[in-house]
Design a protein around this motif. Sequence first.
Motif, PDB file in Angstrom:
ATOM      1  N   THR A 326       0.829  -1.209   0.000  1.00  0.00           N
ATOM      2  CA  THR A 326       0.000   0.000   0.000  1.00  0.00           C
ATOM      3  C   THR A 326       0.865   1.262   0.000  1.00  0.00           C
ATOM      4  O   THR A 326       0.465   2.289  -0.528  1.00  0.00           O
ATOM      5  CB  THR A 326      -0.944   0.021   1.215  1.00  0.00           C
ATOM      6  N   ALA A 332       5.860  -5.696  -5.854  1.00  0.00           N
ATOM      7  CA  ALA A 332       4.710  -6.461  -6.351  1.00  0.00           C
ATOM      8  C   ALA A 332       4.494  -6.214  -7.846  1.00  0.00           C
ATOM      9  O   ALA A 332       4.186  -7.118  -8.612  1.00  0.00           O
ATOM     10  CB  ALA A 332       3.462  -6.083  -5.562  1.00  0.00           C
ATOM     11  N   CYS A 360      -0.904  -6.597   4.008  1.00  0.00           N
ATOM     12  CA  CYS A 360      -2.130  -6.815   3.236  1.00  0.00           C
ATOM     13  C   CYS A 360      -2.448  -8.298   3.068  1.00  0.00           C
ATOM     14  O   CYS A 360      -1.562  -9.143   3.079  1.00  0.00           O
ATOM     15  CB  CYS A 360      -1.989  -6.202   1.838  1.00  0.00           C
ATOM     16  N   CYS A 361      -3.724  -8.581   2.859  1.00  0.00           N
ATOM     17  CA  CYS A 361      -4.168  -9.960   2.645  1.00  0.00           C
ATOM     18  C   CYS A 361      -3.907 -10.328   1.202  1.00  0.00           C
ATOM     19  O   CYS A 361      -4.823 -10.365   0.366  1.00  0.00           O
ATOM     20  CB  CYS A 361      -5.644 -10.063   2.950  1.00  0.00           C
ATOM     21  N   GLU A 362      -2.650 -10.563   0.888  1.00  0.00           N
ATOM     22  CA  GLU A 362      -2.233 -10.778  -0.493  1.00  0.00           C
ATOM     23  C   GLU A 362      -0.833 -11.378  -0.428  1.00  0.00           C
ATOM     24  O   GLU A 362       0.079 -10.728   0.100  1.00  0.00           O
ATOM     25  CB  GLU A 362      -2.221  -9.396  -1.176  1.00  0.00           C
ATOM     26  N   SER A 363      -0.646 -12.595  -0.964  1.00  0.00           N
ATOM     27  CA  SER A 363       0.677 -13.247  -0.864  1.00  0.00           C
ATOM     28  C   SER A 363       1.772 -12.425  -1.529  1.00  0.00           C
ATOM     29  O   SER A 363       2.927 -12.462  -1.121  1.00  0.00           O
ATOM     30  CB  SER A 363       0.651 -14.619  -1.529  1.00  0.00           C
ATOM     31  N   ASP A 365       2.177  -9.360  -1.442  1.00  0.00           N
ATOM     32  CA  ASP A 365       2.481  -8.121  -0.722  1.00  0.00           C
ATOM     33  C   ASP A 365       3.814  -8.266   0.012  1.00  0.00           C
ATOM     34  O   ASP A 365       3.848  -8.545   1.216  1.00  0.00           O
ATOM     35  CB  ASP A 365       1.350  -7.800   0.256  1.00  0.00           C
ATOM     36  N   TYR A 398      -5.594   0.038  -0.331  1.00  0.00           N
ATOM     37  CA  TYR A 398      -6.033  -1.360  -0.351  1.00  0.00           C
ATOM     38  C   TYR A 398      -6.121  -1.871   1.090  1.00  0.00           C
ATOM     39  O   TYR A 398      -5.278  -1.546   1.924  1.00  0.00           O
ATOM     40  CB  TYR A 398      -5.034  -2.183  -1.173  1.00  0.00           C
ATOM     41  N   ASN A 399      -7.129  -2.676   1.330  1.00  0.00           N
ATOM     42  CA  ASN A 399      -7.429  -3.177   2.697  1.00  0.00           C
ATOM     43  C   ASN A 399      -7.758  -2.033   3.657  1.00  0.00           C
ATOM     44  O   ASN A 399      -7.662  -2.175   4.869  1.00  0.00           O
ATOM     45  CB  ASN A 399      -6.270  -4.005   3.279  1.00  0.00           C
TER      46      ASN A 399
END
Length: 431
Positions: A326, A332, A360-363, A365, A398-399
């Motif tokens: 973020t 990324a 973040c809920c994202e591998s 990240d 994000y998130n």
Amino acid sequence: MLSNNISVGANGNLTFAGYNTVELAQKYGTPLYLMDETMIRERMRVYKKALADFFPNGSVPEYASKAFSCKRIYQIAAEEGINVDVVSPGELYTAFKAGFPMERCFFHSNNKTDADIEFAINHGIGCFVVDNTDELTAIDSIAKKHSINQRVILRVTPGIDPHTHKKISTGSEESKFGMSIKTGDAEKAVKIALKLENISLEGLHCHIGSQIFESDPFVTAAQLMTEFMVKIRNEYSYTTETLNLGGGFGVKYVENDPEIDYYERIREVAQKVKNICENENFPMPKILMEPGRSLVADAGMTLYTVGGVKEVKGYKNYVSVDGGMTDNPRYALYGSQYTIYNATNADKEPDYVATIAGRCCESGDLIQEDVKIAKPERNDIIAVATTGAYNYSMASNYNRVARPPVVMLSENGDYLAVKRETLDDLIKLDI
Ligand code: LLP
């Protein structure tokens, strides 16, 4: 250390621009963007001096403010006497509200709507960098409505592969930006621009890409542009007054990256343009350059606080921090490399292989994978160097993660340039 504004203080803490980073983290909280104002000003001066030394009067740098945009940076650019490049009404408005002189502002972008053009003209924009002929005629008719003569520069694609990441390469024929010399589109645009009544064609522009270390692509671009200027002089009796060579000089992110001497690099490009102009008996144009990254990248550093250290045996050691994609989406997006320090223990051996993971809920990240730092513990401060360009300006929510503040480090002290976003800021547009 990666750069001369980074070192280790007496207590083992990392210092940046002469400031103790752990103390700054305590004072302002984390995540935190730091900007070394002294370095930004020095870089602006290097570009300004090089352009003044090697090119005709009126040759000045334009700060490509997409690299880092907030009111303060436009004020610094104004104080240093350089121009700025904006690419959206948002950047233009920020510059305007910062008191930046609008006649020194250049409006880029490959898609300016009629409303954008109207907005820019209403705010007294100096010059448009025109991407295509639809835009050119739209600017002409809006300028007519306002009874003004609008300065424009045409963006041309010289057809060059600058050997950088595909996503930041912009000078090849297939690029979405500008008009190609090879296909004849650039020439057609010159012909149209010269006929339009409310357009004043000031010159040509090219930008071949970003994070470029070699000098050859710039020299080749300068050569192709100069040959094109000669061609249009011979065919349309139009002498280009201004040539904008774009931005793109690379910056050292990791030890293996070379360090560019920007002053010398500009001298090389100048020599090439001079030689061609002399051979063709063409008057040397005013030169504009649009550095973004090389003015602000290594003037930036991001600080985070470590949450957990999770060792997945046989795989990875994850060091989780309180920010991530973020505030810095570049790993990324592009797999960009960064140099990372354990700022709390910068004097200890960097012998721990760590993958710095965002929140973040994202591998994907991640800030960086498998880098060596001194082994961290919960609540240590992690510093990521060279984050001054394309970090804050590319940050997202994000998130619903709030964006960090920006703190300027100057010779007269540290001060907030951008406040930390609050939770209420995050819901302020929700109905
Ligand atoms: N001029 C034009 C027309 C540009 O499109 C750009 C960058 C610049 C100047 C400044 O280039 P610089 O000196 O910063 O290399 N988000 C990507 C970079 C995108 C660059 C876009 N254009 C990144 O994070 O690497």
